[in-house]
Design an enzyme around this catalytic site. Structure first.
Site, short mmCIF file in Angstrom:
data_model
loop_
_atom_site.label_atom_id
_atom_site.label_comp_id
_atom_site.label_asym_id
_atom_site.label_seq_id
_atom_site.Cartn_x
_atom_site.Cartn_y
_atom_site.Cartn_z
N LYS A 124 -24.89 12.78 40.36
CA LYS A 124 -23.38 11.57 40.36
C LYS A 124 -22.76 11.97 39.09
O LYS A 124 -23.30 11.52 37.97
CB LYS A 124 -23.33 10.37 40.87
CG LYS A 124 -22.07 10.29 41.04
CD LYS A 124 -21.65 8.34 41.69
CE LYS A 124 -20.13 7.83 41.81
NZ LYS A 124 -20.30 6.84 42.19
N SER B 275 -17.43 6.34 46.26
CA SER B 275 -17.10 7.17 44.82
C SER B 275 -18.16 8.12 45.07
O SER B 275 -17.65 9.90 45.04
CB SER B 275 -16.84 6.38 43.71
OG SER B 275 -17.69 5.93 43.48
N SER C 137 -19.90 2.57 47.10
CA SER C 137 -20.35 4.01 47.27
C SER C 137 -21.46 4.75 47.77
O SER C 137 -21.65 6.10 47.07
CB SER C 137 -20.15 3.91 45.93
OG SER C 137 -18.43 3.54 45.64
#
Ligand SMILES: *[C@@H]1O[C@H](CO)[C@@H](O)[C@H](O)[C@H]1NC(C)=O
Ligand SMILES: *[C@@H]1O[C@H](CO)[C@@H](O)[C@H](O)[C@H]1NC(C)=O
Ligand SMILES: *[C@@H]1O[C@H](CO)[C@@H](O)[C@H](O)[C@H]1NC(C)=O
Ligand SMILES: *[C@@H]1O[C@H](CO)[C@@H](O)[C@H](O)[C@H]1NC(C)=O
Ligand SMILES: *[C@@H]1O[C@H](CO)[C@@H](O)[C@H](O)[C@H]1NC(C)=O
Ligand SMILES: *[C@@H]1O[C@H](CO)[C@@H](O)[C@H](O)[C@H]1NC(C)=O
Length: 546
Positions: free
Chosen positions: A105, A180, A204
Site C-alpha cells: 500500500k 482504504s 481498511s
C-alpha cells in the site's frame, strides 16, 4: 532436466517468432500462485525469479488499465530478481519469502520508490529508509514489486485518490474495491503479486479483503510496528497483510512481526514474551472447529431485505451452517453495545491525525513538512461540500475536551468486550465485514461496515471470504463478501487456525473473470513505468479545492 526443458522452450520460441518482442508461454502459471507454488517452481528449476517477476509485470501491464490498482512499479524489481537467481544458482537460498513478489500500500515508506499515499502533494515524498515492516519483508527475500493505490492518505473507504485515481473492483467494475487498502485488494485478487500489505484505522484491511475474496489480518495493537507508515491515528492504526490463502497470510504476519519491539512505535512494547518470534504458519495445523464457541454479533447485521443486504445475510447463514456441522457452537451476542452507529461516536481519528501527520512529515528533507503544508496546498481530494474530516482535524487535537472522555469510553468498551468473551467462554466473535455489499463507484460513503469494534479495542481480526452474490451482468461471477473473525488480544494463531478450517470447508475464493486468463510472458530490459489513470475520479470528488 527441468532447466534444460525450459531453455529448449526459450530457444524454440526465439527461432519461431522472429520479432523483437517475442513471447512464450510461461513454464510456470502465476495465476493464484502461493509462496509454496513459487518456491516449488523455482527450486525444481521450472522457472526463474526473473521469470516470476516478469510474469506478474506482464499481468499488471495487461489488466491494470481496467482496475487502476497500481501507483508505481519498483524499477529495481528485476535486478533484485537477478540477484536472487544468482543465489539460487549458488545454492544460497534463505528466507521465508525468497523471490515472493509483494505490493505495498503506498503509505509504507520505501527507500527506492516514492511514498505518496495517493496524494498529489506527496508525489515526491522520498523516504530515506524503508518502514521496519518493509525491511523485514525484504530481509526474508521478498521482492517489492511496487505500490498500490489507496483511498487518499487512508482516510476513507472508497479507494479514490488525487494521484492514483479511482481503483475499481475486479469482480464488478461498477463497484469500489473497498478500502482504504483498495489497490492492495484489487491487485492481489487480479493476481498482480503473491502478497500485499495494508493498513487499517477502522476497516481498511478488512473491507478490501471482503470485497476481493481475500484473507487479511489486522493484528493486535502492538504486534506490528507502525513506524515508517504514514499515520492517521495513534489509537486505531494498524498495519497488516492480505493474501489469497491463509497459509500465505500466516507467513506474511510471521515475517512482519519479526521487527518486534520498535522504539519508534511504543505500542510494540506490549507484546508478551510468549508471542515474540512466533511462527504463525505452525498455528494452522491440527485442532478443529469441534467444540469451538463462536459469538455471533446480532447488531452487526442489517435484516432489512434488499438486493444489497440479503446476499450478505444468506452467505453468513450458509457459513454458520458449515460451522455448526463441523461441531462449533454458535452463541447469539445481543448486548446493546455492539451497535456500529453508537461505536462510531467513539472514533478518535480526527483528534490525533493532525499532530501525527506533522510528526511523520517534519523529519522529511523537503516540504511538505506538516499537515498544514498538505492541506493548504490544494493538491488533494475533497468533496464538493468541502472535506468535513479535514475541517475537523484542522481545529481539533488531543488537547480537545472531548478526547479524554472518548479514550475513557474506549477503555470501558474494551472491558465490556473482554466480559463478553469471558461470560460466554468464547474463542472468537464472528460477523459479516459489511452489512451490505461493497458500494457502487461514485457513492459518497462506504456504508454498512463493521470494522469499528476491533479498531477501537485493538483486537485482532482475520477476515475470510464467505461467499459471492449470484452472477449478474455487472458481476459475471458475483460480488465477493467476507466475514470477520475477531479474537482476544494476541490470539492471531487461534484466528488463523479457524480461518484455515473455514477456508477449507467453504472453498469460496475464485479469480475475477475479467483477469482469469493467462498472459503471455514478456522479456523486459527494464521495469515498465505504470501511470495511474486519474481521468475517472467521480464527479463527487473534484481535486484540489479546500
Ligand atoms: C547468501 O546471500 C546472503 C544475502 O545476499 C548473503 O548475505 C550471504 O553472505 C550469502 N551467503 C553465502 C554463503 O554466499
Ligand atoms: C507513545 O508514543 C506516542 C506517539 O509517539 C506519544 O505521543 C506518547 O507520549 C508515547 N507514550 C509514552 C508513555 O511514552
Ligand atoms: C439496512 O438496509 C436497508 C436496505 O438496503 C437500507 O435502506 C438501510 O439504510 C440499512 N440500515 C442501516 C442501519 O444501515
Ligand atoms: C440466534 O439468532 C438467530 C437469528 O439471529 C435465531 O434464528 C436463533 O434462534 C437464535 N438462537 C438462540 C439460541 O437464541
Ligand atoms: C444504535 O445506536 C444508534 C445511535 O446511538 C441508535 O439510534 C439506534 O437505535 C441503535 N440501534 C439499536 C438496534 O439499538
Ligand atoms: C473465467 O471466468 C469465466 C466467467 O466466470 C468462467 O466461465 C471461466 O471458467 C473462468 N476461467 C477460469 C480459468 O477460472
Amino acid at each position: 532436466m527441468a532447466r534444460k526443458y525450459h531453455i529448449c522452450v526459450k530457444l524454440a520460441a526465439q527461432l519461431l517468432i522472429p520479432s523483437a518482442t517475442w513471447a512464450l508461454t510461461d513454464p510456470f502459471d502465476v495465476r493464484e500462485a502461493t509462496i509454496d507454488s513459487v518456491h516449488n517452481a523455482l527450486f525444481t528449476r521450472i522457472t526463474t525469479c526473473r521469470q516470476v517477476v516478469s510474469s506478474f509485470i506482464a499481468r499488471i501491464e495487461t489488466y491494470n488499465p481496467v482496475i487502476n490498482a497500481i501507483i508505481s512499479l519498483n524499477p529495481t524489481a528485476l535486478s533484485t530478481a537477478d540477484r536472487l537467481d544468482a543465489r539460487l544458482a549458488s545454492g544460497n537460498v534463505t528466507g521465508a519469502l525468497f523471490c515472493i513478489p509483494v505490493l505495498l500500500k503506498d503509505n509504507f515508506d520505501t527507500a527506492d520508490i516514492p511514498t505518496t499515499a495517493g496524494c498529489l502533494a506527496l508525489a515526491d515524498n522520498r523516504p530515506l529508509h524503508d518502514a521496519p515492516t518493509v525491511a523485514a519483508l525484504r530481509d526474508a527475500g521478498a521482492i517489492i514489486l511496487g505500490k498500490a493505490n489507496l483511498h487518499e492518505l487512508a482516510l476513507e473507504g472508497i479507494s479514490v485518490s488525487s494521484l492514483g485515481g479511482q481503483t475499481v473492483n475486479p469482480y464488478d467494475l461498477t463497484r469500489t474495491p473497498g478500502g482504504s487498502s483498495g489497490g492492495s485488494g484489487a491487485a492481489l485478487a487480479a493476481n498482480f503479486a503473491v502478497l500485499s500489505t495494508g493498513t487499517d484505522t477502522v476497516n481498511s484491511l478488512r473491507s478490501p479483503a471482503s470485497a476481493n475474496s481475500l484473507f487479511s489480518v489486522r493484528p493486535t495493537r502492538g504486534l506490528l510496528s507502525r513506524a515508517g507508515v504514514i499515520p492517521v491515528s495513534y489509537t486505531q492504526d494498524s498495519v497488516g497483510a492480505l493474501a489469497r490463502t491463509v497459509k500465505d497470510l500466516a507467513v506474511a504476519l510471521t515475517v512482519m512481526a519479526r521487527v518486534g519491539y520498535d522504539a519508534a512505535d511504543n505500542t510494540t512494547a506490549a507484546v508478551p514474551t510468549e508471542v515474540r518470534g512466533v511462527d504463525y504458519s505452525a498455528a494452522l495445523y491440527g485442532s478443529s472447529l469441534r467444540g469451538l464457541r463462536l459469538g455471533l454479533v446480532g447488531g452487526f447485521f442489517n435484516h432489512t431485505a434488499s438486493a444489497e443486504t440479503s446476499p450478505v445475510n444468506e452467505a453468513m447463514a450458509l457459513g454458520i451452517r458449515h460451522l455448526r456441522s463441523a461441531g462449533a457452537t454458535l452463541v447469539n451476542i445481543t448486548d446493546a453495545i455492539y451497535n456500529t452507529t453508537a461505536l462510531a461516536a467513539l472514533d478518535v481519528q480526527t483528534f490525533e491525525y493532525r499532530s501525527l501527520l506533522t510528526a511523520y512529515l517534519s523529519s522529511r528533507p523537503a516540504p511538505p513538512n506538516s499537515f498544514a503544508d498538505i492541506y493548504t496546498s490544494g493538491n488533494f481530494l475533497v468533496l464538493p461540500s468541502g472535506y468535513p474530516y479535514i475541517t475537523k482535524s484542522t481545529v481539533s487535537s488531543t488537547a480537545a475536551p472531548a478526547y479524554l472522555p472518548a479514550l475513557h469510553a474506549i477503555r470501558s468498551l474494551t472491558q465490556s468486550l473482554q466480559t463478553t468473551f469471558a461470560t460466554h467462554a468464547l474463542d472468537a466473535l464472528i460477523y459479516p465485514e459489511q452489512k451490505n455489499l461493497v458500494v457502487k463507484l461514485g457513492s459518497p460513503s462506504q456504508s454498512g461496515r463493521n470494522g469499528i469494534l476491533a479498531a477501537l479495542t485493538g483486537s485482532p481480526v482475520v477476515t475470510v471470504p464467505i461467499g459471492f452474490t449470484a452472477a449478474s451482468g455487472e458481476a459475471p461471477s458475483g460480488v465477493p463478501m467476507g466475514m470477520e473473525i475477531l479474537g482476544r488480544p494476541w490470539s492471531e494463531g487461534v484466528l488463523l487456525n479457524i480461518a484455515r478450517h473455514v477456508g477449507e470447508l467453504m472453498l469460496v475464493r475464485r479469480m475475477p473473470p475479467f483477469a482469469n486468463g493467462t498472459v503471455e510472458s514478456r522479456e523486459y530490459g527494464t521495469v515498465p513505468v505504470i501511470r495511474p489513470d486519474v481521468r475517472n475520479i467521480p464527479k463527487q470528488y473534484p481535486v484540489g479545492i479546500l
